[in-house]
Write a protein that holds these residues in place. Structure first.
Motif, PDB file in Angstrom:
ATOM      1  N   SER A 177      -8.620  18.036   0.775  1.00 12.87           N
ATOM      2  CA  SER A 177      -9.036  18.263  -0.610  1.00 12.87           C
ATOM      3  C   SER A 177      -7.812  18.636  -1.425  1.00 12.87           C
ATOM      4  N   SER A 178      -7.793  18.219  -2.662  1.00 14.88           N
ATOM      5  CA  SER A 178      -6.651  18.514  -3.531  1.00 14.88           C
ATOM      6  C   SER A 178      -6.726  19.934  -4.021  1.00 14.88           C
ATOM      7  N   CYS A 237       5.746  17.959  -3.684  1.00 10.55           N
ATOM      8  CA  CYS A 237       4.363  18.350  -3.951  1.00 10.55           C
ATOM      9  C   CYS A 237       4.308  19.845  -4.274  1.00 10.55           C
ATOM     10  N   LEU A 238       3.171  20.303  -4.765  1.00 15.46           N
ATOM     11  CA  LEU A 238       3.022  21.707  -5.136  1.00 15.46           C
ATOM     12  C   LEU A 238       3.190  22.631  -3.941  1.00 15.46           C
ATOM     13  N   ASP A 239       2.679  22.217  -2.787  1.00 16.19           N
ATOM     14  CA  ASP A 239       2.806  23.043  -1.585  1.00 16.19           C
ATOM     15  C   ASP A 239       4.261  23.278  -1.221  1.00 16.19           C
ATOM     16  N   CYS A 240       5.068  22.223  -1.263  1.00 16.89           N
ATOM     17  CA  CYS A 240       6.483  22.358  -0.901  1.00 16.89           C
ATOM     18  C   CYS A 240       7.272  23.120  -1.963  1.00 16.89           C
ATOM     19  N   LEU A 241       6.828  23.028  -3.223  1.00 14.86           N
ATOM     20  CA  LEU A 241       7.477  23.800  -4.275  1.00 14.86           C
ATOM     21  C   LEU A 241       7.200  25.293  -4.117  1.00 14.86           C
ATOM     22  N   LYS A 242       5.975  25.608  -3.678  1.00 13.87           N
ATOM     23  CA  LYS A 242       5.587  27.015  -3.515  1.00 13.87           C
ATOM     24  C   LYS A 242       6.124  27.604  -2.220  1.00 13.87           C
ATOM     25  N   ASN A 243       5.993  26.842  -1.126  1.00 16.66           N
ATOM     26  CA  ASN A 243       6.425  27.319   0.191  1.00 16.66           C
ATOM     27  C   ASN A 243       7.226  26.217   0.871  1.00 16.66           C
ATOM     28  N   GLN A 244       8.524  26.251   0.654  1.00 16.80           N
ATOM     29  CA  GLN A 244       9.376  25.196   1.157  1.00 16.80           C
ATOM     30  C   GLN A 244       9.421  25.201   2.681  1.00 16.80           C
ATOM     31  N   PRO A 245       9.078  24.087   3.307  1.00 14.37           N
ATOM     32  CA  PRO A 245       9.125  24.007   4.771  1.00 14.37           C
ATOM     33  C   PRO A 245      10.563  24.074   5.283  1.00 14.37           C
ATOM     34  N   CYS A 289       7.534  16.577   2.565  1.00 17.89           N
ATOM     35  CA  CYS A 289       6.465  16.573   3.567  1.00 17.89           C
ATOM     36  C   CYS A 289       5.702  15.257   3.628  1.00 17.89           C
ATOM     37  N   ALA A 290       5.983  14.319   2.736  1.00 12.46           N
ATOM     38  CA  ALA A 290       5.386  12.975   2.714  1.00 12.46           C
ATOM     39  C   ALA A 290       3.918  12.934   2.320  1.00 12.46           C
ATOM     40  N   LEU A 291       3.378  14.008   1.769  1.00 11.09           N
ATOM     41  CA  LEU A 291       2.021  13.945   1.237  1.00 11.09           C
ATOM     42  C   LEU A 291       2.025  13.084  -0.025  1.00 11.09           C
ATOM     43  N   PRO A 292       0.965  12.304  -0.255  1.00  6.40           N
ATOM     44  CA  PRO A 292       0.902  11.495  -1.479  1.00  6.40           C
ATOM     45  C   PRO A 292       0.939  12.376  -2.725  1.00  6.40           C
ATOM     46  N   LEU A 293       1.685  11.928  -3.720  1.00  4.41           N
ATOM     47  CA  LEU A 293       1.771  12.657  -4.979  1.00  4.41           C
ATOM     48  C   LEU A 293       0.800  12.055  -5.988  1.00  4.41           C
ATOM     49  N   ALA A 294       0.217  12.901  -6.799  1.00  2.11           N
ATOM     50  CA  ALA A 294      -0.683  12.426  -7.853  1.00  2.11           C
ATOM     51  C   ALA A 294       0.137  11.685  -8.907  1.00  2.11           C
ATOM     52  N   HIS A 295      -0.529  10.804  -9.623  1.00  2.00           N
ATOM     53  CA  HIS A 295       0.165   9.992 -10.624  1.00  2.00           C
ATOM     54  C   HIS A 295       0.818  10.851 -11.711  1.00  2.00           C
ATOM     55  N   HIS A 296       0.216  12.016 -11.995  1.00  2.00           N
ATOM     56  CA  HIS A 296       0.747  12.836 -13.077  1.00  2.00           C
ATOM     57  C   HIS A 296       1.898  13.731 -12.626  1.00  2.00           C
ATOM     58  N   GLU A 297       2.139  13.813 -11.309  1.00  2.00           N
ATOM     59  CA  GLU A 297       3.218  14.664 -10.809  1.00  2.00           C
ATOM     60  C   GLU A 297       4.564  13.978 -11.014  1.00  2.00           C
ATOM     61  N   LYS A 298       5.447  14.647 -11.737  1.00  2.00           N
ATOM     62  CA  LYS A 298       6.757  14.094 -12.044  1.00  2.00           C
ATOM     63  C   LYS A 298       7.828  14.588 -11.083  1.00  2.00           C
ATOM     64  N   ASN A 299       7.563  15.706 -10.404  1.00  2.00           N
ATOM     65  CA  ASN A 299       8.521  16.243  -9.454  1.00  2.00           C
ATOM     66  C   ASN A 299       8.512  15.425  -8.172  1.00  2.00           C
ATOM     67  N   SER A 300       9.638  15.399  -7.466  1.00  2.00           N
ATOM     68  CA  SER A 300       9.703  14.652  -6.205  1.00  2.00           C
ATOM     69  C   SER A 300       9.048  15.406  -5.051  1.00  2.00           C
ATOM     70  N   SER A 303       0.807  -1.227   0.000  1.00  2.00           N
ATOM     71  CA  SER A 303       0.000   0.000   0.000  1.00  2.00           C
ATOM     72  C   SER A 303       0.837   1.272   0.000  1.00  2.00           C
ATOM     73  N   GLN A 304       2.173   1.126  -0.123  1.00  2.00           N
ATOM     74  CA  GLN A 304       3.026   2.305  -0.111  1.00  2.00           C
ATOM     75  C   GLN A 304       2.743   3.193  -1.327  1.00  2.00           C
ATOM     76  N   LEU A 305       2.733   4.498  -1.083  1.00  2.00           N
ATOM     77  CA  LEU A 305       2.428   5.479  -2.123  1.00  2.00           C
ATOM     78  C   LEU A 305       3.665   6.264  -2.507  1.00  2.00           C
ATOM     79  N   ASN A 306       3.606   6.856  -3.675  1.00  2.00           N
ATOM     80  CA  ASN A 306       4.632   7.803  -4.072  1.00  2.00           C
ATOM     81  C   ASN A 306       4.373   9.106  -3.318  1.00  2.00           C
TER      82      ASN A 306
END
Length: 262
Positions: free
Chosen positions: A260-261, A79-87, A66-77, A58-61
């Motif tokens: 919500s996405s 997520c959008l949130d971390c790309l916009k506002n890096q923790p 931040c370990a949030l699940p990535l959508a299948h179409h996302e090619k970056n390692s 059941s492991q997800l990409n």
């Protein structure tokens, strides 16, 4: 009465429900669960082979930061949130998503004082991330997420510290519950939004000045049971880096997915 961790370690006792129990290796074996933490079927292992396989399958990409699940179409390692506002933390590893089949085990561990479940959670974590656990040379110290004295006395133990001790013993890496401290705040953090959590956490955490040497220029791992919005871990990571930490990584059991996405 709740014993402070240093007193607990010195006396070999812990007080969970008002009764002090002498902890030796012999007695600890009696306290370990006799059923799988996942399916609750009777057996001697902390988590059965069927549930280990179920967890691996059941492991997800996930976002590397931040370990949030990535959508299948996302090619970056990331997520959008971390790309916009890096923790402020550098990376996060988790065992599974909150709401998965280990959620009941977490609830029993935290709220029903079944501390022995921590061993099963650790064993499962080791199955999923064996390579990370072997990279112990890159970790200088492992720290638990602190709990306020008020909450510690109500619950009877700090679930993050119990997990932290297992990681520390297995990896032979220093751990210390005195580095980070927390001031008690009123209100329900569980139902709060990420913005509300971040606002409430302002000036809540502080660092023991006697332990600055354990932070400066060190690679630090933070241990917690559930990462919800990441607000707490972000505040602590920023605090540690303000005091000179070289890197801060999160190792958590469960990661709460976004409601919500975006």
């Amino acid at each position: 009465m709740v014993l402070e961790p240093e007193l607990e370690n010195a006396l070999g006792t812990v007080d969970v429900v008002g009764i002090s129990v002498q902890y030796t290796e012999r007695y600890m074996n009696l306290l370990l669960p006799t059923s799988c933490i996942g399916c609750q079927e009777f057996q001697t292992a902390t988590i059965c082979q069927k549930c280990r396989k179920r967890l691996k399958d059941s492991q997800l990409n996930r976002c590397a930061q931040c370990a949030l699940p990535l959508a299948h179409h996302e090619k970056n390692s990331l997520c959008l949130d971390c790309l916009k506002n890096q923790p402020p933390f550098d990376a996060t590893l988790c065992l599974d998503s909150y709401g998965g089949f280990l959620t009941d085990a977490i609830h029993s561990y935290k709220y029903q004082h079944q501390i022995a479940i921590a061993h099963g959670l650790f064993d499962a974590w080791f199955d999923i991330h064996p390579k990370e656990l072997k990279k112990d040379q890159s970790v200088d110290v492992i720290l638990p997420i602190p709990m306020s004295q008020e909450k510690l006395h109500r619950r009877g133990f700090n679930q993050s510290w119990e997990l932290c001790k297992l990681f520390s013993k297995k990896l032979k890496i220093k751990s210390n519950w005195k580095v980070l401290k927390r001031i008690h705040i009123e209100g329900d953090q569980v139902s709060a939004s990420k913005q509300e959590r971040a606002h409430r956490l302002n000036n809540v955490f502080f660092i023991n000045p006697n332990n600055i040497d354990l932070i400066k220029n060190k690679n630090i791992v933070l241990i917690d049971d559930v990462m919800t919005t990441g607000a707490t871990l972000s505040v602590i990571a920023q605090l540690l880096k303000d005091f000179g930490a070289q890197s801060v990584h999160n190792w958590v059991i469960l990661r709460t997915p976004k409601k919500s996405s975006c």
